[in-house]
Design an enzyme around this catalytic site. Sequence first.
Site, PDB file in Angstrom:
ATOM      1  N   ASP A 116       1.432 -32.005 -15.116  1.00  0.00           N
ATOM      2  CA  ASP A 116       2.660 -32.590 -14.616  1.00  0.00           C
ATOM      3  C   ASP A 116       2.380 -32.844 -13.139  1.00  0.00           C
ATOM      4  OD1 ASP A 116       5.427 -33.123 -14.157  1.00  0.00           O
ATOM      5  OD2 ASP A 116       5.558 -31.122 -13.302  1.00  0.00           O
ATOM      6  N   ASP A 174       9.218 -30.446 -18.685  1.00  0.00           N
ATOM      7  CA  ASP A 174       7.891 -30.152 -19.235  1.00  0.00           C
ATOM      8  C   ASP A 174       7.962 -29.133 -20.366  1.00  0.00           C
ATOM      9  OD1 ASP A 174       6.470 -31.713 -17.346  1.00  0.00           O
ATOM     10  OD2 ASP A 174       6.811 -30.135 -15.871  1.00  0.00           O
ATOM     11  N   CYS A 217       0.847  -1.195   0.000  1.00  0.00           N
ATOM     12  CA  CYS A 217       0.000   0.000   0.000  1.00  0.00           C
ATOM     13  C   CYS A 217       0.879   1.242   0.000  1.00  0.00           C
ATOM     14  CB  CYS A 217      -0.893   0.008   1.231  1.00  0.00           C
ATOM     15  SG  CYS A 217       0.059   0.108   2.738  1.00  0.00           S
ATOM     16  N   CYS A 232       3.749   1.749   2.604  1.00  0.00           N
ATOM     17  CA  CYS A 232       5.047   1.126   2.322  1.00  0.00           C
ATOM     18  C   CYS A 232       5.902   2.075   1.494  1.00  0.00           C
ATOM     19  CB  CYS A 232       4.872  -0.164   1.535  1.00  0.00           C
ATOM     20  SG  CYS A 232       3.755  -1.337   2.284  1.00  0.00           S
ATOM     21  N   ASP A 264       5.729 -27.421 -14.730  1.00  0.00           N
ATOM     22  CA  ASP A 264       6.673 -26.456 -14.170  1.00  0.00           C
ATOM     23  C   ASP A 264       8.124 -26.823 -14.430  1.00  0.00           C
ATOM     24  OD1 ASP A 264       6.786 -28.660 -12.473  1.00  0.00           O
ATOM     25  OD2 ASP A 264       7.460 -27.414 -10.807  1.00  0.00           O
TER      26      ASP A 264
END
Lengths: 734, 58
Positions: free
Chosen positions: A439, A629, A31, A34, A625
């Site tokens: 996967d 793959d 926000c 910060c 991932d």
Amino acid sequence: MTAHTRDWDAFITVKDTGYAHMDLAVDGITCAACMYEIERALQRLDGIEKARVNLSSHRLSIEWSSEAHDPAQVVDELEALGYKAYPFDPARVKERGDKVGSTLLKALAVSGFAAMNIMLLSISVWSGNSSDIDMETRAFFHWVSAAIAMPTVVYAGRPFFTSAVKAIKVGRLNMDVPISIGVLLATGLSLVQTIQHAKHAYFDSAVMLLFFLLAGRYLDHMMRRKTRRFAENIAVLKAESASRLNDDGSTTELPLSKIGAGDRVMIRPGERISVDGIVQSGESELDQSLVTGETMLEPVKAGDAVFAGTMNTHGTLIVSVTAAAKGTVLDEVNRLLETALEGRSTYVQIADRASRLYAPVVHAAALLTFLGWIVLGLNWQPSLVIAISVLIITCPCALALAIPAVQVVASGQFFKERILLNAGDAIERLAAADTVIFDKTGTLTMPDQTLLISADKEDEALQRAGQLALSSTHPLSIAVAKASGALMPVTGAKEIAGKGVEAKEGDQWRRLGSPAFCGVPEETLAEAMKQFPSASFIAYAEGESEPRLFPIGQSLRDDAEDVIRLLKKKGYQLEILSGDRQSAVKDVADQLGIAAWKGELKPQDKIARVEELKQAGRNVLMVGDGLNDAPALAAANVSLSPVSAVHISQSASDAVFMGDSIRPIYDGLQIARRAHVLMQQNLWISAIYNVLAVPIAVMGFVTPLVAALAMSGSSILVTLNAVRLRLSFLSKSQ
Amino acid sequence: MEILVYLIPIALFLGGAGLAAFLWSLRSGQYEDLEGAKWRILDDSDVEGPKRAQENDG
């Protein structure tokens, strides 16, 4: 630390003003508070000239006078505040300033200004034409319009003209070809009409068309930019750097782009290996789940090959970096990936298909109109004017907005569901998917190993084991530490390579490590292995009391079962293709109720299965991932990967989803289907518009007023229709 | 109708001034961070005076 330094020069660019500049991705900005906190804290540091947080992109840019400051302080300060930050490697961030975006915005501003002023003049002419405007005033208004329109068309039309020229050069037709022809003809015809003091000029239509289309292009570009920026941040925060071992024995941390073949790299325990290479010295075990899908640890020693993406567990390794070595897994993956990507490029986007159909039909209609009027005995000049007016009114304003408008709204929806799109046409391909291939490791299961028994906060042995585990970087220890929630490490704990951690308390030993190290009897271990066949075991022993065994393994993502059930209900055909052992894959498949599964597959086996399904007429969505793959991700009709995936898989897939949940897969498919329906509706709307408008134009009834109303009306209609996507999901979430 | 000869250039000039202002704001990077900008106007830390001093003490 003198032995290990980070080479900051690689991240810094020195500006003309003499100030050093660095961009960082900052994690944890939620926000505006910060933003203030970071900026104030950094501005208090000496030598910092400028510190500015970009709240839209979660990036920080700092400038300081070159000598006065050590950039490491900035990162330390941010860490003290609780933000993780990592600098951008200037070599990898292609565009700092958004050049394309600002070109589009400038063109949009210019065409907007021109459209408003020309419309002001045009409306006066239209109302004057039906009352008492005199020739001189009308000519004056037309000339002023021409003076505004000509430079505007040249300036604001460039994005379309360049794209059209490019397409024609390679012998293709895209939407920009008819747009360019329409705009240029409208302007040219109007200029001729103005010179001849004719009643009508179409400057307003030409410029307004550009304005609408540029607005669509700009929104489309901004959406893409937003998702791309987040994707870049994620990549940077993964801190893909390596520690180069210098000749004097010291190490320097460098971004990957500065590491070359032949460099020696040190890999500490618990670090993810970021390069491919050959181990020169050291011994360790590697977690290869991201590369092969195999969940068992793989021992490595000097002379073995290691791959980027694998996780080093407990030993320090010195690795000599190799350029993509021939015959390795990575080499094979890269080769398969290239061929697979070529296959995908044959997909024709829905918008291109529409424009291929559209351009010849409309241009033929204009030609027939011209010839028709000549046959009917009209002079060639008025015939040409009518023919061009057909082209102007059919200029594909609505058609060109039909698809991008939906894509922009849909990408916004995807973004909200935590999916970042890599490719704009992914939405169309997602909508067509009817088969989902998963996967296993890291996709259906959590990317990290976890404790397989439920963690009880009252379980004292687990708590104490967790404290000890904090001193180790072994993945099994990390899982124990995480499950126990322990925060205070045990003082004086020592890690013994290949065995575990131990600490002495008084005259009692506390040990966490391999079952043998903790003195677990063989029978107990065998029994536990029967209960958890696919797990690895870590043991904890304290003094003379009986050692405890903790099964650690890949656990399913929390919502995996729900999502699989939902997908089945929607009629998707599901399948698991994994590189892991048969037994481990079977476990997961049984638990999720997926009948079709295959284990111990190589990357080429995965591709083969994907191709087989495609041959059978299925539209395959691949979710994966790992490095293994990547080729299958590229070969599938459309693909998704989790944010924890290796870099190569993320770039091979069409979209990346964030977070620990796989719910985004289901949500994404639903949004895509809905968006696809809207795209088709939009195409129909623009087709119907043309069917209505063309006869009017052919008969020669089109005045600039009719053209302006018809074109803006149809554009607004398709845009509003696209926004319905947002409404339908809003009402669902309430 | 001769008045149009003056009025139209004036109208165009005003519009052009708006366009120039927009292009200037674009060039000076005011569209880089639309999210942050809306919060920055609420930030008082650049205000000098007693209120600011209090904040620093507390």
